[in-house]
Design a protein around this motif. Structure first.
Motif, PDB file in Angstrom:
ATOM      1  N   LYS A 186     -27.263  21.400  53.987  1.00 64.51           N
ATOM      2  CA  LYS A 186     -26.278  21.834  52.998  1.00 64.51           C
ATOM      3  C   LYS A 186     -26.859  21.751  51.596  1.00 64.51           C
ATOM      4  O   LYS A 186     -27.924  21.165  51.363  1.00 64.51           O
ATOM      5  N   GLY A 187     -26.116  22.333  50.645  1.00 62.72           N
ATOM      6  CA  GLY A 187     -26.378  22.133  49.229  1.00 62.72           C
ATOM      7  C   GLY A 187     -27.491  22.965  48.629  1.00 62.72           C
ATOM      8  O   GLY A 187     -28.196  23.706  49.303  1.00 62.72           O
ATOM      9  N   SER A 188     -27.610  22.835  47.334  1.00 62.93           N
ATOM     10  CA  SER A 188     -28.683  23.465  46.572  1.00 62.93           C
ATOM     11  C   SER A 188     -29.070  22.523  45.426  1.00 62.93           C
ATOM     12  O   SER A 188     -28.253  22.315  44.520  1.00 62.93           O
ATOM     13  N   PRO A 189     -30.252  21.899  45.458  1.00 65.31           N
ATOM     14  CA  PRO A 189     -31.302  22.093  46.461  1.00 65.31           C
ATOM     15  C   PRO A 189     -30.873  21.585  47.835  1.00 65.31           C
ATOM     16  O   PRO A 189     -30.097  20.640  47.950  1.00 65.31           O
ATOM     17  N   ARG A 190     -31.376  22.239  48.861  1.00 69.82           N
ATOM     18  CA  ARG A 190     -30.930  21.970  50.226  1.00 69.82           C
ATOM     19  C   ARG A 190     -31.418  20.612  50.727  1.00 69.82           C
ATOM     20  O   ARG A 190     -32.552  20.221  50.491  1.00 69.82           O
ATOM     21  N   VAL A 191     -30.525  19.916  51.409  1.00 72.39           N
ATOM     22  CA  VAL A 191     -30.862  18.651  52.059  1.00 72.39           C
ATOM     23  C   VAL A 191     -30.354  18.697  53.490  1.00 72.39           C
ATOM     24  O   VAL A 191     -29.368  19.367  53.789  1.00 72.39           O
ATOM     25  N   GLY A 192     -31.044  17.988  54.369  1.00 73.23           N
ATOM     26  CA  GLY A 192     -30.657  17.993  55.772  1.00 73.23           C
ATOM     27  C   GLY A 192     -30.470  16.584  56.296  1.00 73.23           C
ATOM     28  O   GLY A 192     -31.003  15.617  55.747  1.00 73.23           O
ATOM     29  N   GLY A 193     -29.708  16.476  57.371  1.00 68.10           N
ATOM     30  CA  GLY A 193     -29.482  15.177  57.986  1.00 68.10           C
ATOM     31  C   GLY A 193     -29.406  15.293  59.497  1.00 68.10           C
ATOM     32  O   GLY A 193     -29.214  16.387  60.040  1.00 68.10           O
ATOM     33  N   ILE A 194     -29.570  14.161  60.184  1.00 69.12           N
ATOM     34  CA  ILE A 194     -29.498  14.151  61.641  1.00 69.12           C
ATOM     35  C   ILE A 194     -28.544  13.058  62.110  1.00 69.12           C
ATOM     36  O   ILE A 194     -28.428  12.005  61.485  1.00 69.12           O
ATOM     37  N   GLY A 195     -27.855  13.360  63.202  1.00 66.06           N
ATOM     38  CA  GLY A 195     -26.943  12.400  63.799  1.00 66.06           C
ATOM     39  C   GLY A 195     -27.307  12.159  65.259  1.00 66.06           C
ATOM     40  O   GLY A 195     -27.578  13.109  65.998  1.00 66.06           O
TER      41      GLY A 195
END
Length: 268
Positions: A17-26
């Motif tokens: 998501k977002g700008s700048p883009r960030v990612g996550g893991i579950g």
């Protein structure tokens, strides 16, 4: 899908998501009843990653899950691992990665590169190294499964705590076009065309460059279209933020820059 209650069930999810883009893991582990644990559920908390795509995070969640499982004291007592993911990208391609792509130098039947090849290779290595049968199944996102919902929450929490570096280096500039990226929006017909480079990355497994670009030829029917294209080692590196007069190939399944005539940045 039939749940194997004698297996270690793993629920994974990826978020971007977002700008700048960030990612996550579950990641959530649900241990088999045969282990007789006082608490048969364990959540894995992992910090997020900068500039990560959703597909990268879905793959990374599976990779990290297997790495964590390999460190379990009870691993020898586990006969089977079932990974449940809402990613059709992972479910639909992991067998291709094992049996086809890995034998074809990580290229598709069209000749185009398999994206995220380094992550696919790591997933396969982990599946083989763990020494236990691993199956991957699709579970509908935001389903009634409480474990799937928890993995989704963990992925979003992970993205909010972005501490890890990006998984691949991408050079990026803001696009000028008001159109969104649409793969295949520019048809390959061997035409000369003026393009502006928005992003570039190097696919080290295939040793080619991947670009996102916008068409700046005002007379072209593809004017302002934003698409993706590749350049092999015989094509000069195209710099982000620069504009070029190029010719394209004729393969819509594997779009490539066939020739670079000149850098026209200063002329625009």
């Amino acid at each position: 899908m039939n749940i194997d209650y004698n297996a270690l069930n793993v629920y994974t999810d990826g978020s971007s998501k977002g700008s700048p883009r960030v990612g996550g893991i579950g990641i959530r582990l649900v241990f088999p009843e045969s282990l007789s644990k006082s608490d048969n559920v364990k959540n894995i908390n992992v910090p997020g990653y900068k500039n990560a795509t959703n597909n990268q995070m879905e793959l990374q969640a599976c990779i990290i899950a297997l790495e964590k499982i390999m460190k379990l004291d009870d691993l020898k007592k586990i006969q089977r691992i079932v990974i449940n993911t809402d990613s059709m990208y992972v479910v639909g391609n992991y067998k291709k990665a094992i049996w086809n792509w890995s034998r074809n130098k990580w290229k598709k039947s069209s000749g185009g590169p398999v994206l995220n090849a380094e992550l696919w290779k790591q997933l396969i290595r982990n599946m083989k190294k763990i020494g236990v049968r691993v199956d991957i199944y699709y579970v509908k996102g935001h389903s009634k499964s409480k474990h799937n919902k928890e993995a989704d929450k963990l992925a979003k929490k992970s993205a909010n705590k972005c501490r890890n570096k990006q998984l691949s280096v991408v050079n990026l500039r803001r696009k000028l076009s008001n159109k969104s990226v649409l793969l295949g929006s520019v048809k390959m017909s061997g035409q000369k065309i003026k393009i502006r480079i928005i992003s570039s990355s190097y696919l080290k497994t295939q040793r080619i460059k991947k670009y996102k670009y916008e068409v700046i030829s005002k007379k072209s029917k593809f004017y302002k279209c934003v698409d993706q294209i590749y350049g092999d080692k015989n094509i000069k590196t195209l710099r982000v933020g620069h504009s070029y007069l190029v010719s394209l190939n004729k393969n819509n399944m594997y779009p490539q820059v066939s020739k670079v005539f000149c850098d026209i940045t200063e002329k625009n």
